[in-house]
Design a protein around this motif. Structure first.
Motif, mmCIF file in Angstrom:
data_model
loop_
_atom_site.group_PDB
_atom_site.id
_atom_site.type_symbol
_atom_site.label_atom_id
_atom_site.label_comp_id
_atom_site.label_asym_id
_atom_site.label_seq_id
_atom_site.Cartn_x
_atom_site.Cartn_y
_atom_site.Cartn_z
ATOM 1 N N THR A 1 1.017 -1.155 0.208
ATOM 2 C CA THR A 1 -0.101 0.066 -0.140
ATOM 3 C C THR A 1 0.843 1.272 0.148
ATOM 4 O OG1 THR A 1 0.042 0.086 2.488
ATOM 5 C CG2 THR A 1 -1.666 -1.143 1.155
ATOM 6 N N ARG A 2 0.127 2.561 -0.251
ATOM 7 C CA ARG A 2 0.987 3.717 -0.365
ATOM 8 C C ARG A 2 1.584 3.975 1.093
ATOM 9 N NH1 ARG A 2 1.503 8.127 -3.661
ATOM 10 N NH2 ARG A 2 1.814 10.162 -2.539
ATOM 11 N N GLY A 3 0.761 3.758 1.988
ATOM 12 C CA GLY A 3 1.233 3.926 3.241
ATOM 13 C C GLY A 3 2.503 3.071 4.027
ATOM 14 N N ALA A 4 2.438 1.831 3.300
ATOM 15 C CA ALA A 4 3.634 1.097 3.777
ATOM 16 C C ALA A 4 4.931 1.466 2.777
ATOM 17 C CB ALA A 4 3.216 -0.225 3.183
ATOM 18 N N VAL A 5 4.725 1.935 1.616
ATOM 19 C CA VAL A 5 5.978 2.287 0.981
ATOM 20 C C VAL A 5 6.324 3.599 1.575
ATOM 21 C CG1 VAL A 5 6.551 3.654 -1.186
ATOM 22 C CG2 VAL A 5 4.975 1.321 -1.016
ATOM 23 N N ALA B 1 17.117 -2.513 21.356
ATOM 24 C CA ALA B 1 15.800 -1.571 21.520
ATOM 25 C C ALA B 1 14.952 -1.876 20.259
ATOM 26 C CB ALA B 1 16.486 -0.091 21.404
ATOM 27 N N VAL B 2 15.514 -1.884 19.122
ATOM 28 C CA VAL B 2 14.749 -2.252 17.859
ATOM 29 C C VAL B 2 14.261 -3.472 17.674
ATOM 30 C CG1 VAL B 2 14.708 -1.679 15.391
ATOM 31 C CG2 VAL B 2 16.118 -0.053 17.129
ATOM 32 N N ALA B 3 15.125 -4.422 17.872
ATOM 33 C CA ALA B 3 14.791 -5.837 17.240
ATOM 34 C C ALA B 3 14.364 -6.676 18.364
ATOM 35 C CB ALA B 3 15.874 -6.499 16.558
ATOM 36 N N PHE C 1 16.921 -2.706 9.527
ATOM 37 C CA PHE C 1 17.555 -1.400 10.197
ATOM 38 C C PHE C 1 18.677 -1.756 11.199
ATOM 39 C CE2 PHE C 1 18.037 1.570 13.700
ATOM 40 C CZ PHE C 1 17.931 2.681 12.881
ATOM 41 N N VAL C 2 18.657 -2.928 12.117
ATOM 42 C CA VAL C 2 19.691 -3.266 12.885
ATOM 43 C C VAL C 2 20.667 -3.957 12.065
ATOM 44 C CG1 VAL C 2 20.370 -4.940 14.590
ATOM 45 C CG2 VAL C 2 18.134 -3.876 14.791
ATOM 46 N N THR C 3 20.445 -4.652 10.940
ATOM 47 C CA THR C 3 21.702 -5.262 10.066
ATOM 48 C C THR C 3 22.223 -4.288 9.489
ATOM 49 O OG1 THR C 3 20.257 -7.354 9.722
ATOM 50 C CG2 THR C 3 21.786 -6.757 8.118
ATOM 51 N N GLY C 4 21.762 -3.075 8.727
ATOM 52 C CA GLY C 4 22.315 -2.296 8.026
ATOM 53 C C GLY C 4 23.141 -1.265 9.263
ATOM 54 N N SER D 1 6.459 -6.372 6.161
ATOM 55 C CA SER D 1 5.913 -6.191 7.602
ATOM 56 C C SER D 1 6.834 -5.351 8.372
ATOM 57 C CB SER D 1 5.965 -7.951 8.195
ATOM 58 O OG SER D 1 7.264 -8.406 8.411
ATOM 59 N N LEU D 2 6.606 -4.802 9.603
ATOM 60 C CA LEU D 2 7.054 -3.922 10.464
ATOM 61 C C LEU D 2 8.438 -4.601 10.743
ATOM 62 C CD1 LEU D 2 7.683 -1.254 11.524
ATOM 63 C CD2 LEU D 2 6.215 -1.875 13.399
ATOM 64 N N PHE D 3 8.197 -5.780 10.954
ATOM 65 C CA PHE D 3 9.376 -6.554 11.735
ATOM 66 C C PHE D 3 10.461 -6.847 10.807
ATOM 67 C CE2 PHE D 3 11.807 -10.663 12.083
ATOM 68 C CZ PHE D 3 12.458 -10.658 13.198
ATOM 69 N N VAL D 4 10.342 -6.915 9.628
ATOM 70 C CA VAL D 4 11.472 -7.017 8.588
ATOM 71 C C VAL D 4 12.054 -5.596 8.354
ATOM 72 C CG1 VAL D 4 12.066 -7.164 5.979
ATOM 73 C CG2 VAL D 4 10.419 -8.826 7.291
#
Length: 745
Positions: A504-508, A574-576, A596-599, A588-591
């Motif tokens: 969806t546009r919101g997800a993007v 804190a994040v994952a 983010f943590v991996t990066g 999904s938000l989890f991905v």
């Protein structure tokens, strides 16, 4: 899948008939011995940091720590002088003394010989310009300075070279992108050292691995993503391909066309060599040019507004540096090689020089803006470079691209460390062709797609796989090196299209916001750590004499590294939080959280210092802090871990260079993650991939460039190698090694 792998192994064992060298009795080391090695390595780090930071520390000391806009030139020039002096001079001065007296044989891990080999690796792989010189006519002369025996007319396009004094590359030989030539390895508590020889006019394909003792005869050829095992000899004129390498009639058509062309290839001309030197100067200046706007902002803010303004400028430096790198690399690529002509061309030519410069610019992008990849910003970045990329394509850290010859179809997916459209070099020539990744096609982690390949819509090229040449049928699935077609593909479950291919546009918009910080935060963290280092140095210089900043500068540098690592550890928890086995769709938000943590880990912690800790007792505590369960006295030669809590490595295990403990895969745009267990005293070879939901049993030995498939359970005490892994001849996956010896503490 496991049953299919068993059938592959049965076929391979019946046809191969090559016996691997016997395993030595494993050697166990006491904690005191490991601790003594760690102290020696800490002293080496102090000395290297003293060399790297000494000029800027001396500059601050002489200026009594004063920070004004007009005084920025001195420290800046000191930083550059220190870096380039260490980068270009120290490896040349120390390589031969460090390697002196190291002869073929077996040495105890953590001993004096190992420490010399480790320090040599730090200098060559972490500091020296080997990677920058690779692929240029200057690579051979530089390797000769380091002690290697390199003949005239060689083309060496890889920087993954260890212990040059035991490397011999004869005249007119060719070594492709990303090949690994390491005359030493760690396994079973031992360091094994043996020379590597590449004969006259021999060919080593991209991403191939030559293990200690490998010998390629004159005119022989080893294909892409193939391995020449320990003490393995490839006869003169023979062809070998795959992991394990098996006899083949011919390699890829483009490669064979070049190898069989007996006309004399052109030699480098003076004007070409002059262009290479000029290109090298420009490439080395890329880091300076791209860092200049951020550095100027930081210095101006610090000199006019003090420490708080400096920290604010450090936060802004991340976006500034990412944009600057993209602009410099894109402008350089368009200026040097706006369009890559297809076909077979002389490599020793003006086009060859331009191709080398363009390659190195793209490598600079991967190094300086690693966190940009595997985000929604990757697609417009590749389009800016000239690639044709369809809607909703996903591209991670793909390497060895010729962007203007690359087409990625709608919904295609290219995973981490994959090579796509990889050009071939052989016999003084190079071959480049258009590469087409079809709609919703998938290229797996560490796969290699040669130039000229066309993947049909919906096709899948698995982890570490080299697909068949020319065209891959639509909907087909391939695995291995050489590739075999799988009869079925594992079902990834049923998820709605808005969670996989049509968000969806919101997800993007939400993903764009999260990935903006994923892309820019690593550089902001690194800049903030560098600023705090300079702040401490300035304060010390004001309070003490000129010699004190010089002596404490390495300690301040180490504290800055620890600060970056601490930020990454805090961000992970804190994040994952704690990772557990699970399945999540791409959108999904989890991905987003785990990516983010991996990066942050890969683009901040690893370049800040974690990457330099491989092969030391200091890396396991860092990984434990991130959640991994790492045993005692382990030897870890890789940082390729992502979901840390899902990794378990037993006591006395050895994890080789560039090994990937792959706790997740994206299949059909679904992220599947589970555990990877490496048992006590197991040894995993160079560039092996261990997929999730596997157990590598105690005392198992895995050869280089192997693949442990999902759900596999490797019997304790056995030996395996291959892509996918198969039991060694005479071992059959059932024979345990001799009882371990114990080295005195």
């Amino acid at each position: 899948m496991s049953g299919f792998a068993a059938r592959l192994r049965a076929t391979a064992d019946a046809s191969r008939g090559v016996r691997r060298p016997p395993r030595p009795a494993p050697l166990r080391h006491g904690r005191a011995r490991v601790a003594r090695a760690g102290l020696a390595q800490a002293a080496a780090f102090y000395a290297l940091l003293l060399l790297l930071t000494g000029p800027v520390a001396a500059s601050f000391g002489l200026d009594h720590g004063q920070v004004t806009g007009g005084e920025a030139t001195g420290p800046a020039l000191a930083v550059l002088a220190g870096w380039f002096a260490v980068r270009w001079l120290v490896p040349v001065l120390l390589a031969r003394p460090l390697a002196a007296g190291i002869r073929p044989g077996r040495y105890p891990l953590w001993g004096a010989t190992y420490l010399r080999l480790w320090l040599l690796d730090v200098l060559l792989l972490g500091i020296s310009p080997l990677r920058m010189l690779s692929g240029s006519p200057l690579m051979g002369p530089y390797l000769r300075l380091l002690g290697a025996r390199v003949g005239p007319g060689t083309a060496i396009a890889t920087g993954f070279v260890g212990l040059p004094t035991l490397l011999r590359v004869d005249r007119d030989a060719t070594i492709g992108y990303g090949a690994t030539l390491r005359p030493w390895q760690v396994a079973d508590g031992w360091v094994t050292v043996a020379p590597i020889t590449v004969g006259e006019r021999a060919y080593v394909g991209a991403n191939a691995v030559l293990e200690p003792g490998a010998r390629l005869g004159p005119g022989s050829a080893l294909g892409e993503q193939s391995v020449a095992g320990p003490d393995e000899a490839v006869p003169a004129g023979a062809r070998r391909a795959g992991s394990p390498a098996r006899p083949v009639e011919a390699l890829a058509p483009l490669v064979e066309t070049m190898l069989r062309d007996r006309t004399e290839a052109d030699r480098w001309r003076p004007r070409h060599l002059a262009a290479v030197v000029l290109g090298l100067v420009l490439l080395e200046s890329v880091v300076v040019v791209t860092a200049l706007p951020s550095a100027a902002l930081l210095w101006w803010a610090w000199s006019h507004g003090g420490a708080p303004a400096g920290l604010a400028a450090a936060a802004l430096s991340g976006p500034v540096l990412v944009v600057t790198v993209c602009l410099v690399v894109a402008a350089g690529k368009r200026a040097v090689l706006p369009r890559t002509p297809t076909g077979i061309h002389p490599a020793r030519s003006a086009l060859g020089v331009r191709k080398w410069i363009a390659d190195k610019l793209l490598e600079q992008s991967l190094t300086l803006t690693n966190s940009l990849y595997a985000t929604l910003y990757t697609v417009p970045w590749l389009r800016l470079l000239g690639a044709r990329v369809g809607r909703r394509a996903e591209v991670s850290t793909a390497a060895h691209l010729d962007p203007d010859l690359l087409t990625l179809g709608d919904g295609s997916f290219v995973a981490d460390m994959a090579g796509v459209g990889v050009a071939a070099f052989a016999a003084g020539r190079m071959a480049v062709e258009p590469t087409d990744i079809g709609e919703r096609a998938f290229v797996g982690n560490a796969a290699l797609v040669p130039a000229g390949t066309r993947l049909g819509p919906g096709s899948l090229v698995g982890v570490g796989t080299v697909p068949p040449p020319a065209r891959v049928p639509a909907g087909s699935t391939w695995l291995g090196s050489p590739a075999l077609r799988l009869p079925v593909r594992q079902d990834s479950g049923s998820y709605p299209e808005e969670k996989t291919f049509r968000p969806t546009r919101g997800a993007v918009l939400g993903r764009l916001a999260i990935e903006f910080f994923r892309t820019t935060l690593p550089m902001s963290v690194l800049t903030a750590a560098a600023f705090l280092y300079l702040l401490a140095l300035s304060d010390t210089a004001r309070r003490a004499g000129p010699w004190v900043p010089l002596l404490v500068s390495p300690l301040f540098g180490a504290c800055a590294v620890l600060a970056v690592i601490g930020c990454c550890v805090l961000a992970k928890w804190a994040v994952a939080g704690r990772y557990r086995p699970r399945v999540e769709p791409l959108w999904s938000l989890f991905v987003r959280r785990t990516e983010f943590v991996t990066g942050l880990f890969e683009a901040a912690a690893v370049p800040a210092g974690v990457g330099a800790l491989v092969g030391t007792p200091f890396l396991p505590p860092v990984l434990r802090g991130l959640g991994a369960r790492i045993g005692r006295r382990t030897w870890i030669g890789t940082t390729y871990l992502t979901e840390f809590d899902l990794v378990e490595v037993g006591d006395d295990a050895s994890i080789g260079m560039h090994v990937s403990l792959q706790t997740h895969l994206f299949e059909d745009r679904v992220m599947k993650m589970s555990t990877v267990t490496v048992g006590p005293a197991a040894s995993v070879g160079t560039r092996t991939v261990v997929l999730y939901d596997t157990q590598v049993g105690a005392g198992v030995r895995l050869g280089a460039l192997s693949l442990v498939m999902k759900g596999e359970r490797l019997t304790p005490g056995t030996s395996w190698h291959g892509l996918p892994a198969e039991g060694d001849e005479g071992d059959g996956g059932a024979t345990a090694p001799a009882e371990p010896a114990t080295y005195p503490p």
